[in-house]
Scaffold this active site. Structure first.
Site, PDB file in Angstrom:
ATOM      1  N   LYS A  29       0.834  -1.209   0.000  1.00 17.99           N
ATOM      2  CA  LYS A  29       0.000   0.000   0.000  1.00 17.99           C
ATOM      3  C   LYS A  29       0.870   1.260   0.000  1.00 17.99           C
ATOM      4  CE  LYS A  29      -4.025  -1.910   2.491  1.00 17.99           C
ATOM      5  NZ  LYS A  29      -5.035  -1.656   1.457  1.00 17.99           N
ATOM      6  N   ARG A  34       3.350   5.990  -2.626  1.00 15.90           N
ATOM      7  CA  ARG A  34       4.596   6.684  -2.952  1.00 15.90           C
ATOM      8  C   ARG A  34       4.725   6.904  -4.465  1.00 15.90           C
ATOM      9  NH1 ARG A  34       9.880   3.851  -0.514  1.00 15.90           N
ATOM     10  NH2 ARG A  34      10.983   5.708   0.137  1.00 15.90           N
ATOM     11  N   GLU A  47      10.372   9.468   2.781  1.00 19.99           N
ATOM     12  CA  GLU A  47      11.834   9.367   2.693  1.00 19.99           C
ATOM     13  C   GLU A  47      12.303   7.928   2.860  1.00 19.99           C
ATOM     14  OE1 GLU A  47      14.165  11.672   2.195  1.00 19.99           O
ATOM     15  OE2 GLU A  47      12.869  13.427   2.146  1.00 19.99           O
ATOM     16  N   GLU A 148       0.921  -2.148  13.533  1.00 17.79           N
ATOM     17  CA  GLU A 148       1.155  -0.814  14.085  1.00 17.79           C
ATOM     18  C   GLU A 148       1.931  -0.004  13.058  1.00 17.79           C
ATOM     19  OE1 GLU A 148       2.711   0.775  18.267  1.00 17.79           O
ATOM     20  OE2 GLU A 148       4.342   0.306  16.899  1.00 17.79           O
TER      21      GLU A 148
HETATM   22  P1  0O2 Z   1       9.621  -1.340  19.784  1.00 12.31           P
HETATM   23  O1  0O2 Z   1      10.798  -2.218  20.016  1.00 12.31           O
HETATM   24  O2  0O2 Z   1       9.952  -0.113  18.978  1.00 12.31           O
HETATM   25  O3  0O2 Z   1       8.424  -2.069  19.249  1.00 12.31           O
HETATM   26  P2  0O2 Z   1       2.444  -0.614  24.286  1.00 12.31           P
HETATM   27  O4  0O2 Z   1       3.709  -0.585  25.130  1.00 12.31           O
HETATM   28  O5  0O2 Z   1       2.739  -0.644  22.791  1.00 12.31           O
HETATM   29  O6  0O2 Z   1       1.491  -1.660  24.685  1.00 12.31           O
HETATM   30  P3  0O2 Z   1       1.884   2.158  24.496  1.00 12.31           P
HETATM   31  O7  0O2 Z   1       3.037   2.580  25.353  1.00 12.31           O
HETATM   32  O8  0O2 Z   1       0.579   2.825  24.719  1.00 12.31           O
HETATM   33  O9  0O2 Z   1       1.609   0.617  24.614  1.00 12.31           O
HETATM   34  O10 0O2 Z   1       2.271   2.297  22.996  1.00 12.31           O
HETATM   35  P4  0O2 Z   1       2.695   3.578  22.203  1.00 12.31           P
HETATM   36  O11 0O2 Z   1       2.737   4.804  23.053  1.00 12.31           O
HETATM   37  O12 0O2 Z   1       1.801   3.609  21.003  1.00 12.31           O
HETATM   38  O13 0O2 Z   1       4.190   3.223  21.830  1.00 12.31           O
HETATM   39  C1  0O2 Z   1       4.493   2.073  21.099  1.00 12.31           C
HETATM   40  C2  0O2 Z   1       5.792   2.209  20.335  1.00 12.31           C
HETATM   41  O14 0O2 Z   1       6.062   3.586  20.016  1.00 12.31           O
HETATM   42  C3  0O2 Z   1       7.011   1.746  21.096  1.00 12.31           C
HETATM   43  O15 0O2 Z   1       7.145   0.378  20.906  1.00 12.31           O
HETATM   44  C4  0O2 Z   1       8.125   2.544  20.417  1.00 12.31           C
HETATM   45  O16 0O2 Z   1       8.472   1.968  19.151  1.00 12.31           O
HETATM   46  C5  0O2 Z   1       7.448   3.872  20.150  1.00 12.31           C
HETATM   47  N1  0O2 Z   1       7.609   4.806  21.284  1.00 12.31           N
HETATM   48  C6  0O2 Z   1       6.661   5.172  22.157  1.00 12.31           C
HETATM   49  N2  0O2 Z   1       7.144   6.050  23.032  1.00 12.31           N
HETATM   50  C7  0O2 Z   1       8.442   6.252  22.717  1.00 12.31           C
HETATM   51  C8  0O2 Z   1       9.483   7.077  23.273  1.00 12.31           C
HETATM   52  O17 0O2 Z   1       9.315   7.801  24.251  1.00 12.31           O
HETATM   53  N3  0O2 Z   1      10.708   7.015  22.659  1.00 12.31           N
HETATM   54  C9  0O2 Z   1      10.953   6.225  21.580  1.00 12.31           C
HETATM   55  N4  0O2 Z   1      12.172   6.242  21.062  1.00 12.31           N
HETATM   56  N5  0O2 Z   1       9.982   5.432  21.039  1.00 12.31           N
HETATM   57  C10 0O2 Z   1       8.742   5.446  21.596  1.00 12.31           C
HETATM   58  P5  0O2 Z   1       7.911  -0.540  21.919  1.00 12.31           P
HETATM   59  O18 0O2 Z   1       7.147  -1.816  22.030  1.00 12.31           O
HETATM   60  O19 0O2 Z   1       8.198   0.188  23.183  1.00 12.31           O
HETATM   61  O20 0O2 Z   1       9.280  -0.826  21.236  1.00 12.31           O
END
Ligand code: 0O2
Length: 239
Positions: A29, A34, A47, A148
């Site tokens: 998709k 793109r 990008e 996601e």
């Molecule tokens: P990975 O390894 O990247 O998959 P959840 O923990 O997903 O059940 P939450 O916290 O409500 O619930 O999810 P949210 O806020 O949608 O964040 C999910 C993902 O967004 C994270 O996945 C990160 O990839 C990114 N993310 C969220 N907050 C931050 C942050 O403060 N800094 C950075 N660098 N990334 C963030 P995972 O599973 O943590 O890690």
């Protein structure tokens, strides 16, 4: 017992395969969007695109953190980021444009939307997050699978990957001075986004689907940008 273990392995492999197919669908998709943009508007708003499937270990860690039952139906329902696609756009307006183009498609169901661009996290994290559900067509019929999708600009992506490295390096307990540096770096990244968008608008007209006036572009703060660069260098170079 052996037969049971083999069956479980096969079910899990099939389960993971569905997520890989869902990622492939979303990537198709994104490629179509793109190419269409490039063809129709002579403009590429994307990008970079990356994707990943969570590892079994990471799924199990989340199962225990969320305290959900370790069964495939429960994991399917509760862990919505087993499949992930990250789209890095040139400008902020493009992130919303791509989100809209993707989520308005007939076979896409939006399960959850988080706008961390309009409402950044307290540490400065910015991105659009969409949990979408799309059908994956198997020989046995269609299976709805969640993916996601994270959409952000190059500057937001630079900041997020730096913060991610620092967060893991300190096991989540980021020292105060680095947390402050990160907050300032987030401000620098935001300035950069606005400035780049304004420059682009001056040369090509507004990016994305702005209807009204552009916000006045702030002056680039050289010192802040320098700190962003310094922080990135220190994090990348230290062992
Ligand atoms: P990975 O390894 O990247 O998959 P959840 O923990 O997903 O059940 P939450 O916290 O409500 O619930 O999810 P949210 O806020 O949608 O964040 C999910 C993902 O967004 C994270 O996945 C990160 O990839 C990114 N993310 C969220 N907050 C931050 C942050 O403060 N800094 C950075 N660098 N990334 C963030 P995972 O599973 O943590 O890690």
């Amino acid at each position: 017992m052996l037969v049971y273990a083999r069956q479980m392995r096969e079910d899990f492999a099939r389960f993971m395969m569905e997520y890989q197919f869902a990622v492939d669908e979303v990537l198709t998709k994104v490629t179509i969007l793109r190419e269409e943009f490039r063809h129709l508007h002579r403009y590429n708003p994307i990008e970079h695109v990356a994707s990943r499937i969570k590892t079994p270990d990471s799924i199990l860690e989340k199962v225990s953190r969320k305290q959900c039952a370790p069964t495939l139906p429960s994991i399917r329902e509760n862990i919505t980021d087993i499949a992930g696609v990250r789209i890095t756009c040139s400008f902020i307006a493009d992130t919303y444009r791509i989100l809209e183009a993707l989520t308005s498609q007939d076979d896409v169901r939006v399960v959850d939307l988080k706008d961390y661009i309009a409402h950044p996290k307290s540490n400065g994290y910015k991105s659009l997050h969409a949990i979408i559900e799309i059908p994956v067509f198997l020989s046995t019929g269609a299976v709805p699978v969640t993916v996601e999708v994270q959409i952000r600009t190059v500057a937001m992506d630079f900041w997020a990957s730096l913060e991610h490295k620092i967060f893991y390096k300190y096991n989540g307990a980021v020292p105060g001075h680095l947390a402050t540096d990160l907050t300032e770096a987030a401000a620098a990244a935001e300035q950069l986004d606005h400035r780049m968008e304004q420059l682009h608008a001056e040369v090509h007209g507004p990016a994305g689907s702005y209807d009204g006036d552009q916000p006045a572009a702030p002056q680039l703060d050289e010192a802040l940008l320098h700190r962003l660069w310094e922080l990135s260098r220190r994090t990348t170079e230290s062992p």
